[in-house]
Enzyme design. Structure first.
Site, PDB file in Angstrom:
ATOM      1  N   GLU A  78       1.930  -3.252   4.459  1.00 15.19           N
ATOM      2  CA  GLU A  78       1.459  -2.088   5.217  1.00 15.19           C
ATOM      3  C   GLU A  78       0.159  -2.382   5.955  1.00 15.19           C
ATOM      4  O   GLU A  78      -0.058  -1.884   7.064  1.00 15.19           O
ATOM      5  CB  GLU A  78       1.272  -0.901   4.275  1.00 15.19           C
ATOM      6  CG  GLU A  78       2.550  -0.196   3.868  1.00 15.19           C
ATOM      7  CD  GLU A  78       3.329  -0.918   2.782  1.00 15.19           C
ATOM      8  OE1 GLU A  78       4.471  -0.508   2.485  1.00 15.19           O
ATOM      9  OE2 GLU A  78       2.791  -1.914   2.233  1.00 15.19           O
ATOM     10  N   TRP A  80       0.869  -1.182   0.000  1.00 19.74           N
ATOM     11  CA  TRP A  80       0.000   0.000   0.000  1.00 19.74           C
ATOM     12  C   TRP A  80       0.899   1.223   0.000  1.00 19.74           C
ATOM     13  O   TRP A  80       1.815   1.327   0.820  1.00 19.74           O
ATOM     14  CB  TRP A  80      -0.900   0.026   1.238  1.00 19.74           C
ATOM     15  CG  TRP A  80      -1.947  -1.038   1.303  1.00 19.74           C
ATOM     16  CD1 TRP A  80      -2.172  -2.044   0.396  1.00 19.74           C
ATOM     17  CD2 TRP A  80      -2.920  -1.206   2.331  1.00 19.74           C
ATOM     18  NE1 TRP A  80      -3.221  -2.827   0.809  1.00 19.74           N
ATOM     19  CE2 TRP A  80      -3.705  -2.334   1.992  1.00 19.74           C
ATOM     20  CE3 TRP A  80      -3.213  -0.530   3.503  1.00 19.74           C
ATOM     21  CZ2 TRP A  80      -4.759  -2.786   2.790  1.00 19.74           C
ATOM     22  CZ3 TRP A  80      -4.250  -0.970   4.309  1.00 19.74           C
ATOM     23  CH2 TRP A  80      -5.020  -2.091   3.950  1.00 19.74           C
ATOM     24  N   GLN A 114      11.097   2.913  -5.535  1.00 15.96           N
ATOM     25  CA  GLN A 114       9.852   2.894  -4.776  1.00 15.96           C
ATOM     26  C   GLN A 114       9.271   1.491  -4.800  1.00 15.96           C
ATOM     27  O   GLN A 114       9.455   0.726  -5.748  1.00 15.96           O
ATOM     28  CB  GLN A 114       8.843   3.875  -5.382  1.00 15.96           C
ATOM     29  CG  GLN A 114       9.190   5.330  -5.190  1.00 15.96           C
ATOM     30  CD  GLN A 114       8.169   6.237  -5.862  1.00 15.96           C
ATOM     31  OE1 GLN A 114       7.596   5.895  -6.897  1.00 15.96           O
ATOM     32  NE2 GLN A 114       7.938   7.396  -5.273  1.00 15.96           N
ATOM     33  N   HIS A 115       8.503   1.171  -3.761  1.00 18.57           N
ATOM     34  CA  HIS A 115       7.976  -0.187  -3.668  1.00 18.57           C
ATOM     35  C   HIS A 115       6.999  -0.497  -4.787  1.00 18.57           C
ATOM     36  O   HIS A 115       7.003  -1.607  -5.335  1.00 18.57           O
ATOM     37  CB  HIS A 115       7.337  -0.399  -2.297  1.00 18.57           C
ATOM     38  CG  HIS A 115       8.338  -0.440  -1.189  1.00 18.57           C
ATOM     39  ND1 HIS A 115       8.002  -0.435   0.146  1.00 18.57           N
ATOM     40  CD2 HIS A 115       9.706  -0.468  -1.228  1.00 18.57           C
ATOM     41  CE1 HIS A 115       9.097  -0.473   0.878  1.00 18.57           C
ATOM     42  NE2 HIS A 115      10.134  -0.486   0.072  1.00 18.57           N
ATOM     43  N   ARG A 149       1.577  10.583  -6.239  1.00 25.22           N
ATOM     44  CA  ARG A 149       0.697  11.471  -6.990  1.00 25.22           C
ATOM     45  C   ARG A 149       0.279  10.812  -8.311  1.00 25.22           C
ATOM     46  O   ARG A 149       1.061  10.083  -8.935  1.00 25.22           O
ATOM     47  CB  ARG A 149       1.387  12.800  -7.249  1.00 25.22           C
ATOM     48  CG  ARG A 149       2.484  12.740  -8.290  1.00 25.22           C
ATOM     49  CD  ARG A 149       3.317  14.001  -8.290  1.00 25.22           C
ATOM     50  NE  ARG A 149       4.083  14.185  -9.517  1.00 25.22           N
ATOM     51  CZ  ARG A 149       5.124  14.984  -9.622  1.00 25.22           C
ATOM     52  NH1 ARG A 149       5.521  15.692  -8.569  1.00 25.22           N
ATOM     53  NH2 ARG A 149       5.772  15.106 -10.776  1.00 25.22           N
ATOM     54  N   MET A 200       4.474   5.722   5.232  1.00 25.74           N
ATOM     55  CA  MET A 200       5.549   5.308   6.128  1.00 25.74           C
ATOM     56  C   MET A 200       6.585   4.497   5.358  1.00 25.74           C
ATOM     57  O   MET A 200       6.232   3.569   4.629  1.00 25.74           O
ATOM     58  CB  MET A 200       4.978   4.485   7.282  1.00 25.74           C
ATOM     59  CG  MET A 200       5.977   4.163   8.365  1.00 25.74           C
ATOM     60  SD  MET A 200       5.140   3.486   9.813  1.00 25.74           S
ATOM     61  CE  MET A 200       6.537   3.180  10.884  1.00 25.74           C
ATOM     62  N   GLU A 259       5.444  20.429  -4.999  1.00 24.13           N
ATOM     63  CA  GLU A 259       5.824  19.279  -4.182  1.00 24.13           C
ATOM     64  C   GLU A 259       6.225  19.679  -2.761  1.00 24.13           C
ATOM     65  O   GLU A 259       6.242  20.852  -2.406  1.00 24.13           O
ATOM     66  CB  GLU A 259       6.966  18.500  -4.863  1.00 24.13           C
ATOM     67  CG  GLU A 259       6.483  17.355  -5.748  1.00 24.13           C
ATOM     68  CD  GLU A 259       5.886  16.201  -4.946  1.00 24.13           C
ATOM     69  OE1 GLU A 259       5.877  16.256  -3.700  1.00 24.13           O
ATOM     70  OE2 GLU A 259       5.409  15.227  -5.575  1.00 24.13           O
TER      71      GLU A 259
END
Length: 492
Positions: free
Chosen positions: A227, A164, A185-186, A168, A219, A276
């Site tokens: 998550e 999770w 990023q995951h 954007r 997180m 941002e």
């Protein structure tokens, strides 16, 4: 008690004076974004919009869902209530609650049969994202951003990890979205695993979920950690999920709006720019992968939460920064650093981290010098996912409250030696959205970072000077007496 949907959360905030109903029609083009920005910058209640001058009725928007408050003693009320804590909880209380939950076993989500988001369902050719009130948030943005506070659900092809996250997403047209999908990023890692099989990644985007979910999505948990289970450990109960209609995923059942489809890494469209977390609208417009939508579901009178990123304090600094500090605190303690707390000052836009330690840190760590302690802290922090964003760490004794900006500025100014008070790290990983990076640093994903040593010099040992302040400069009995008699003296 934690709240299980967005509507209950709004009513809880209304009872605290933290919601402002905006019934006058406002334009989705910039006016709404400007209102939300002003609410952040004045500490005003979260604006709740029910009418739009340039979009049909049938939807509502909640702005600044986890912004900071100007109410005395309740600056972080929206954050605390989101996480099931008292509205008067302070930053250090929230960090400790999150960090403490990381030692508890995960509580996996439970799947329920139905959810209110399926009151209205469109699939296939009937999908039209333009039915949603998608705003133009900043002057200079490259498009309308639908997802600023939603939960992106993705799962590895073998089912071993359900991620999770928040990222954007800009609307391309009625059936397509695009957004940042970075390899580190995951969601990028999961997407690559699907692409390696020659297949697009199934995804779900849940908008308007129960208030704690965006915090766990923001997180920086380690890879391959679910998550949903970690949020269950924090809340002490399982989060409810529901099966999607067109993809093999379960999404938060509390969603006001649910979007389903597939992410295609081999199909690109231009995305951005967008204001941002560092406080700027960058100039770049960059090709990004395409999310193709196969289903759009929503509640009657659905509520879209909207974050207008930019100068502090907004949700990047609360819902990303506070959980990041908690995760870093957990890593430091695991590594044997007796950190009293870790805090990312809200006003620093994730560019500062403060770590406080007790005066007996030498005895508790076996580390001899402040410089060596600062270097060790830097090694731990900059190796973490959260530390990839943070370029500057400040190390202080724990007589300083890092959530008090006045106290923090004073302590940094008076305790950091201009020649000896820093430990430099060269060419360590860095997030490309850091405000000051040069183009070559953004391309390489690395830059220099620093730990500021604000600890006493070696020859002082564990001694600290007496602080000439009310709280620290007088015997406890005198402090208590003055506090008790304050109104007797004639002060309010």
């Amino acid at each position: 008690m934690s709240l299980t949907d967005l509507r209950a959360y709004i009513e809880a905030l209304r009872g605290l004076g933290e919601v402002q109903d905006v019934t006058a029609p406002v334009a989705l083009d910039l006016e709404l974004g400007a209102i939300v920005r002003r609410c952040y910058e004045t500490g005003s209640p979260a604006p709740f919009f029910s009418a739009f001058s340039d979009h049909p009725s049938g939807f509502r928007i909640l702005g600044a869902p986890a912004g900071a408050s100007r109410q005395p003693g309740m600056r972080l009320a929206r954050v605390a209530v989101s996480l099931g804590l008292p509205p008067t909880a302070g930053g250090l209380d929230i960090v400790e609650a999150i960090a403490g939950s990381l030692d508890r076993p995960a509580i996996a989500p439970v799947v329920v049969d139905e959810a209110p988001c399926f009151e209205n369902v469109a699939t296939g050719d009937e999908v039209d994202l333009a039915r949603l009130p998608v705003p133009m948030l900043h002057h200079g943005d490259g498009g309308r951003y639908l997802n600023t506070w939603g939960c992106i659900v993705a799962r590895m092809p073998d089912g071993s990890w359900t991620n999770w996250s928040i990222a954007r997403m800009m609307m391309v047209d009625g059936r397509r979205l695009t957004g940042i999908v970075a390899p580190q990023q995951h969601v990028g890692m999961v997407a690559k695993s699907w692409a390696d099989l020659g297949r697009p990644m199934p995804f779900a985007l849940a908008l308007g979920v129960e208030p704690a979910i965006p915090f766990i999505c923001g997180m920086p948990l380690p890879a391959h950690v679910d998550e949903g289970g970690r949020l269950g450990a924090l809340l002490g109960r399982p989060v409810r999920t529901v099966r999607c209609r067109t993809v093999d995923l379960e999404a938060p059942a509390s969603a006001e709006i649910l979007i389903e489809g597939h992410l295609h890494l081999d199909e690109m469209v231009d995305e951005g720019p967008m204001g941002e977390f560092a406080g700027y609208v960058p100039p770049e417009r960059v090709p990004r992968p395409v999310y193709r939508v196969s289903a759009l579901s929503h509640r009657h009178d659905a509520i879209l939460p909207v974050v207008v990123a930019g100068e502090p304090v907004e949700e990047n600094h609360t819902a990303w920064g506070i959980p990041s500090a908690a995760q870093i605190l957990h890593h430091l303690r695991e590594a044997g650093i007796p950190a009293t707390t870790a805090w990312i000052p809200l006003q620093a836009a994730l560019h500062w981290l403060v770590v406080t330690v007790p005066r007996d840190w030498r005895r508790r760590t076996g580390i001899d010098t402040p410089e060596a302690l600062c270097r060790r802290i830097g090694e731990i922090v900059f190796a973490t996912k959260a530390g990839g964003v943070i370029p500057k760490v400040i190390v202080l004794n724990d007589d300083v409250d890092p959530t008090d900006l006045d106290e923090l500025v004073w302590a940094f100014a008076t305790r950091c030696h201009p020649l000896l008070g820093h430990v430099v790290f060269e060419q360590v990983p860095a997030a490309p959205l850091l405000a000051y990076l040069r183009q070559n640093e953004k391309m390489s994903g690395s830059t220099g970072k620093v730990v500021y040593n604000c600890l006493p010099p070696d020859e002082w040992g564990e001694a600290l000077p007496i602080r000439a302040s009310f709280r620290h400069g007088y015997p406890a009995g005198i402090v208590d007496r003055v506090r008790c008699r304050w109104s007797e003296y004639g002060f309010r």
